[in-house]
Structures are given as structure tokens and as C-alpha cells.
Design an enzyme around this catalytic site. Structure first.
Site, PDB file in Angstrom:
ATOM      1  N   ARG A  88       1.479   8.439   1.977  1.00  0.00           N
ATOM      2  CA  ARG A  88       0.353   8.178   1.664  1.00  0.00           C
ATOM      3  C   ARG A  88       0.544   8.709   0.296  1.00  0.00           C
ATOM      4  NH1 ARG A  88      -2.704   4.272   5.325  1.00  0.00           N
ATOM      5  NH2 ARG A  88      -4.132   2.779   3.825  1.00  0.00           N
ATOM      6  N   ARG A 127      -9.602 -11.260   7.493  1.00  0.00           N
ATOM      7  CA  ARG A 127      -9.649  -9.686   8.778  1.00  0.00           C
ATOM      8  C   ARG A 127     -10.341  -9.933   9.831  1.00  0.00           C
ATOM      9  NH1 ARG A 127      -6.006  -4.510   7.797  1.00  0.00           N
ATOM     10  NH2 ARG A 127      -8.488  -3.896   6.920  1.00  0.00           N
ATOM     11  N   ARG A 160     -13.949  -5.321   9.662  1.00  0.00           N
ATOM     12  CA  ARG A 160     -13.909  -3.595  10.204  1.00  0.00           C
ATOM     13  C   ARG A 160     -15.080  -3.627   8.457  1.00  0.00           C
ATOM     14  NH1 ARG A 160      -8.056  -1.429   9.643  1.00  0.00           N
ATOM     15  NH2 ARG A 160      -8.655  -0.492   6.949  1.00  0.00           N
ATOM     16  N   ARG A 171      -9.178  -0.256  -2.144  1.00  0.00           N
ATOM     17  CA  ARG A 171      -8.867   0.249  -1.689  1.00  0.00           C
ATOM     18  C   ARG A 171      -7.447   0.419  -2.361  1.00  0.00           C
ATOM     19  NH1 ARG A 171      -9.853  -2.935   3.829  1.00  0.00           N
ATOM     20  NH2 ARG A 171      -7.807  -2.187   4.091  1.00  0.00           N
TER      21      ARG A 171
END
Ligand code: AP5
Length: 218
Positions: A88, A127, A160, A171
Site C-alpha cells: 500500500r 457495506r 465496519r 481513507r
């Protein structure tokens, strides 16, 4: 076979990794799942990682490189593995190359998932995930058959913590600032395979198989 799934938060890496595990029979090495597991266990790693994850920041390279170095040497990685969420940063990519050379291995493909920002936000805001097996769902497009219960393992399906709107923004920023340069690193080495990751889950799955030179299924 060794390859990596690369893309912004919500691009579908975890969803497709689970499909690929079934088809290719190699393990998914998800650094996000490893960190969430450490948080569940309440380990020192989990306590450290939680601070970064809940702010949408990356966990330090030294920690992540150490985690992957030991994981790729486990017996279940002998026939190959699929990285999900690693590398990453360019420092992680360089460290991975060194590790693989030391082990006499190489990674041929880095599959980069292309999805526009609007779609990413819609995917992440809806999600749901199984806190037991990590299966991914979506409130609108892929709800579990029984509300709150995983179709696969019967575990609890939850939101989450880092899918809160303000953390999603952070993010995405982190992705553009620190992770996107990894694409150029692999492009320069001729290993980057870009795929359109919008569309039906199975269509995306077929594009990945093609990108890694595997025969298409179903
Ligand atoms: P991590 O868990 O890796 O999160 P991420 O990269 O942000 O990716 P996500 O899990 O959010 O998304 P995904 O691409 O897997 O999408 P999914 O398949 O779930 O990392 C979390 C945190 O850990 C990081 O922020 C960082 O702090 C830390 N971390 C992890 N690795 C690190 C590292 N190497 N270095 C430093 N820090 C690290 O799909 C999303 C949604 O879309 C789901 O609802 C799904 O059902 C839906 N969906 C999937 N495919 C489709 C489709 N084709 N059409 C419509 N909807 C779809």
C-alpha cells in the site's frame, strides 16, 4: 502463482479475493483482515493498528512488512498466494520485492481495480461484513438472505467502524496520497494489469481471471 489485488477502499478487492480463493485454491492474504483479527484478540498489534484504522490512516510500514514477511512463509503459501491490501506504499512494494527475491519467488501480476469515487462511496456507505468470516454484503445490492446473519457461516453481519462517512473520506485521501504511487511502481516494471471493477460481480471476476492469464469460468 503469486499476484496482488490493488485498488481504493470499496473497489471490491475482498469480494473478488473470496471468489478467487474458491477457483484457484490459493490463500487470500488480506492485511486488513489480519489487523481486524488482531483488534478482536486485543493484542498489542491490534491496539496499535486500531488508532490508525479508525482515523483512515495507514499502519506503519515496518509493522505491515513484518506481518507479510512471516505470513508468506507459512505452509499454505507453498503453491502461491494472493495479496489483498498489500503493498500500500512504495516502501512496502520495495520490501516485498526484496522478500520475494530472497525466497526465490516473483510476483507477475498486480491487478488494479478502477472504480469512480461516487460508486466507491455508495459501496462503502452500504457495506455490511460478517465479523466471523469476513464475507462482504451490501444493504441495497447484496443483502444477506436473513438480515444480520451471514449466508456462508451464520456469523453476525455488521457495519465496519471505518465505514463511517468521515473515515471513508480520510481513507480515500490516504489512498491518493500514499497508495496510488504504487501503481506507477508496478507500471514501470510491466506488472500492472488495470481492470474495470464496475459492473456485475461475475463480470469483474472474469476480467481478473483474464488479467492474470487464467481460463475464464462459468
Ligand atoms: P482494508 O481492510 O484493506 O480496507 P480497504 O483497502 O480500504 O478496502 P475495503 O476492505 O474497504 O474494500 P474492498 O476493496 O475489499 O471492497 P469490498 O470487496 O469489501 O484496510 C483497512 C485499514 O487497515 C486501512 O485503512 C489501514 O488503516 C489498514 N491497513 C490494511 N492494510 C494495510 C497496509 N498494507 N499498510 C498499512 N495499513 C494497512 O466491497 C465493498 C462493497 O462493495 C461491499 O458492500 C460489496 O458487496 C460491494 N461490491 C463489491 N463488488 C461489487 C460490484 N462489482 N458491484 C457492486 N457492488 C460491489
Amino acid at each position: 502463482m503469486i499476484f496482488a489485488l490493488f485498488g481504493p477502499p470499496g473497489s471490491g478487492k475482498g469480494t473478488q479475493a473470496k471468489n478467487l480463493v474458491k477457483t484457484l485454491g490459493i490463500p487470500q492474504l488480506s492485511t486488513g483482515d489480519m489487523l481486524r483479527e488482531a483488534i478482536k484478540e486485543g493484542s498489542a498489534l491490534g491496539l496499535e493498528a486500531k488508532e490508525f484504522m479508525n482515523k483512515g490512516q495507514l499502519v506503519p510500514d515496518s509493522v505491515m512488512i513484518g506481518l507479510i514477511r512471516s505470513r508468506i512463509q507459512a505452509p499454505d503459501c507453498k503453491q502461491g498466494f494472493m495479496l489483498d491490501g498489500f503493498p500500500r506504499t512504495v516502501a512496502q512494494a520495495e520490501a516485498l520485492d526484496t522478500m520475494l527475491v530472497d525466497l526465490g519467488l516473483s510476483m507477475e501480476h498486480v491487478v488494479s481495480f478502477l472504480v469512480d469515487r461516487k460508486e466507491l462511496i455508495s459501496r462503502l456507505s452500504g457495506r455490511l461484513v460478517c465479523s466471523n468470516c469476513g464475507a462482504s454484503y451490501h444493504e441495497a445490492s447484496k443483502p444477506p438472505k436473513k438480515a444480520g446473519i451471514c449466508d456462508i457461516c451464520g456469523g453476525p453481519v455488521i457495519k465496519r467502524e471505518d465505514d463511517r462517512a468521515e473515515v471513508v473520506e480520510a481513507r480515500l485521501e490516504t489512498f491518493h496520497a500514499s497508495t496510488k504511487p504504487v501503481e506507477d511502481y508496478y507500471r514501470a516494471k510491466g506488472r500492472l494489469r488495470e481492470i474495470q471493477a464496475a459492473g456485475q460481480e461475475n463480470e469483474v471476476f472474469q476480467r481478473i481471471l483474464k488479467a492474470i492469464g487464467e481460463p475464464q469460468k462459468g
